[in-house]
Design a protein around this motif. Structure first.
Motif, PDB file in Angstrom:
ATOM      1  N   PRO A   1      14.902 -58.469 -10.461  1.00 28.44           N
ATOM      2  CA  PRO A   1      15.306 -59.263 -11.627  1.00 28.44           C
ATOM      3  C   PRO A   1      16.666 -59.928 -11.397  1.00 28.44           C
ATOM      4  N   ASP A   2      16.962 -60.909 -12.228  1.00 33.43           N
ATOM      5  CA  ASP A   2      18.216 -61.643 -12.094  1.00 33.43           C
ATOM      6  C   ASP A   2      19.437 -60.735 -12.115  1.00 33.43           C
ATOM      7  N   ASP A   3      19.399 -59.701 -12.934  1.00 31.88           N
ATOM      8  CA  ASP A   3      20.561 -58.799 -13.033  1.00 31.88           C
ATOM      9  C   ASP A   3      20.313 -57.473 -12.306  1.00 31.88           C
ATOM     10  N   GLY A   4      19.404 -57.474 -11.329  1.00 31.03           N
ATOM     11  CA  GLY A   4      19.039 -56.242 -10.616  1.00 31.03           C
ATOM     12  C   GLY A   4      20.211 -55.560  -9.939  1.00 31.03           C
ATOM     13  N   GLY A   5      21.034 -56.324  -9.252  1.00 27.77           N
ATOM     14  CA  GLY A   5      22.194 -55.751  -8.579  1.00 27.77           C
ATOM     15  C   GLY A   5      23.169 -55.146  -9.571  1.00 27.77           C
ATOM     16  N   GLU A   6      23.405 -55.877 -10.655  1.00 29.71           N
ATOM     17  CA  GLU A   6      24.323 -55.390 -11.689  1.00 29.71           C
ATOM     18  C   GLU A   6      23.794 -54.106 -12.328  1.00 29.71           C
TER      19      GLU A   6
ATOM     20  N   PHE B   1      21.746 -51.933 -10.984  1.00 27.74           N
ATOM     21  CA  PHE B   1      21.830 -50.870  -9.985  1.00 27.74           C
ATOM     22  C   PHE B   1      23.238 -50.274  -9.960  1.00 27.74           C
ATOM     23  N   VAL B   2      24.236 -51.139  -9.919  1.00 26.29           N
ATOM     24  CA  VAL B   2      25.626 -50.666  -9.882  1.00 26.29           C
ATOM     25  C   VAL B   2      25.953 -49.893 -11.155  1.00 26.29           C
ATOM     26  N   LYS B   3      25.534 -50.377 -12.303  1.00 25.88           N
ATOM     27  CA  LYS B   3      25.785 -49.672 -13.565  1.00 25.88           C
ATOM     28  C   LYS B   3      25.156 -48.277 -13.555  1.00 25.88           C
ATOM     29  N   LYS B   4      23.914 -48.185 -13.069  1.00 22.26           N
ATOM     30  CA  LYS B   4      23.243 -46.879 -13.006  1.00 22.26           C
ATOM     31  C   LYS B   4      23.992 -45.938 -12.067  1.00 22.26           C
ATOM     32  N   CYS B   5      24.461 -46.468 -10.942  1.00 22.02           N
ATOM     33  CA  CYS B   5      25.223 -45.642  -9.996  1.00 22.02           C
ATOM     34  C   CYS B   5      26.519 -45.153 -10.630  1.00 22.02           C
TER      35      CYS B   5
ATOM     36  N   ARG C   1      27.540 -41.335 -11.365  1.00 20.68           N
ATOM     37  CA  ARG C   1      28.777 -40.802 -10.777  1.00 20.68           C
ATOM     38  C   ARG C   1      29.652 -40.162 -11.859  1.00 20.68           C
ATOM     39  N   GLU C   2      29.781 -40.838 -12.998  1.00 18.58           N
ATOM     40  CA  GLU C   2      30.572 -40.294 -14.107  1.00 18.58           C
ATOM     41  C   GLU C   2      30.023 -38.952 -14.570  1.00 18.58           C
ATOM     42  N   GLN C   3      28.715 -38.774 -14.476  1.00 14.46           N
ATOM     43  CA  GLN C   3      28.072 -37.528 -14.885  1.00 14.46           C
ATOM     44  C   GLN C   3      28.055 -36.496 -13.763  1.00 14.46           C
ATOM     45  N   GLY C   4      28.587 -36.843 -12.592  1.00 17.82           N
ATOM     46  CA  GLY C   4      28.642 -35.921 -11.468  1.00 17.82           C
ATOM     47  C   GLY C   4      27.297 -35.687 -10.799  1.00 17.82           C
ATOM     48  N   GLN C   5      26.360 -36.627 -10.938  1.00 18.87           N
ATOM     49  CA  GLN C   5      25.019 -36.473 -10.381  1.00 18.87           C
ATOM     50  C   GLN C   5      24.824 -37.203  -9.059  1.00 18.87           C
ATOM     51  N   LEU C   6      25.606 -38.260  -8.832  1.00 19.43           N
ATOM     52  CA  LEU C   6      25.414 -39.118  -7.672  1.00 19.43           C
ATOM     53  C   LEU C   6      26.764 -39.689  -7.251  1.00 19.43           C
ATOM     54  N   PHE C   7      27.011 -39.683  -5.947  1.00 14.73           N
ATOM     55  CA  PHE C   7      28.244 -40.234  -5.406  1.00 14.73           C
ATOM     56  C   PHE C   7      27.856 -41.226  -4.302  1.00 14.73           C
ATOM     57  N   PRO C   8      27.704 -42.518  -4.680  1.00 13.03           N
ATOM     58  CA  PRO C   8      27.272 -43.523  -3.711  1.00 13.03           C
ATOM     59  C   PRO C   8      28.468 -44.130  -2.972  1.00 13.03           C
ATOM     60  N   PHE C   9      28.251 -44.476  -1.702  1.00  9.45           N
ATOM     61  CA  PHE C   9      29.278 -45.099  -0.882  1.00  9.45           C
ATOM     62  C   PHE C   9      28.650 -46.252  -0.100  1.00  9.45           C
ATOM     63  N   ALA C  10      29.394 -47.323   0.066  1.00 11.35           N
ATOM     64  CA  ALA C  10      28.973 -48.420   0.936  1.00 11.35           C
ATOM     65  C   ALA C  10      29.518 -48.141   2.331  1.00 11.35           C
TER      66      ALA C  10
END
Length: 138
Positions: A1-6, A8-12, A16-25
């Motif tokens: 979708p047009d806002d797919g990247g956005e 994805f980042v919001k979900k990450c 992260r705020e909930q301490g469930q996922l720590f993504p790194f580039a």
């Protein structure tokens, strides 16, 4: 979708705020060439799963080994984890070598049953904080 990247980042960021996922580039020469995630955080036994992927054009350059090493240090030092688990496809010895160079020990095998890797054999690895500290005295 047009806002797919956005999205994805919001979900990450939420995870992260909930301490469930720590993504790194994973970056090289200012370009994003891969991703690494510390996920499946289990607070009760202080374990986390380390998954990663890097562009084929950057394989064999030590970049992934370094990225995994940094993520493991973060897991043990910042998140106070006691065990980092990981895995790789059985047909990818380079990925297994990344884990071994970082002190991981193979503890078994399993079959991946995801849409992308249906019935794919994989190897399971583990690194404890004690093992890591022996390799990386403070």
């Amino acid at each position: 979708p047009d806002d797919g990247g956005e999205q994805f980042v919001k979900k990450c960021l939420e995870a992260r705020e909930q301490g469930q996922l720590f993504p790194f580039a994973i970056l090289a020469d200012g370009e994003m060439i891969g991703v690494l995630e510390l996920k499946a955080v289990k607070d009760a036994d202080r374990t986390v799963q380390c998954d990663y992927g890097i562009a084929f054009s950057h394989w064999g350059k030590g970049i992934t080994t370094r990225a995994v090493g940094l993520a493991v240090a973060y897991a043990f030092q910042e998140l106070n984890m006691q065990v980092v688990n990981s895995g790789c496809l059985a047909r990818n010895p380079g990925s297994a070598r990344v884990l071994e160079k970082n002190g991981f020990t193979e503890i078994g095998q399993f079959i991946i049953n995801s849409a992308k890797f249906k019935d794919e054999p994989a190897r399971r690895f583990r690194l404890t904080k004690q093992e890591w500290l022996q390799r990386n005295p403070e």
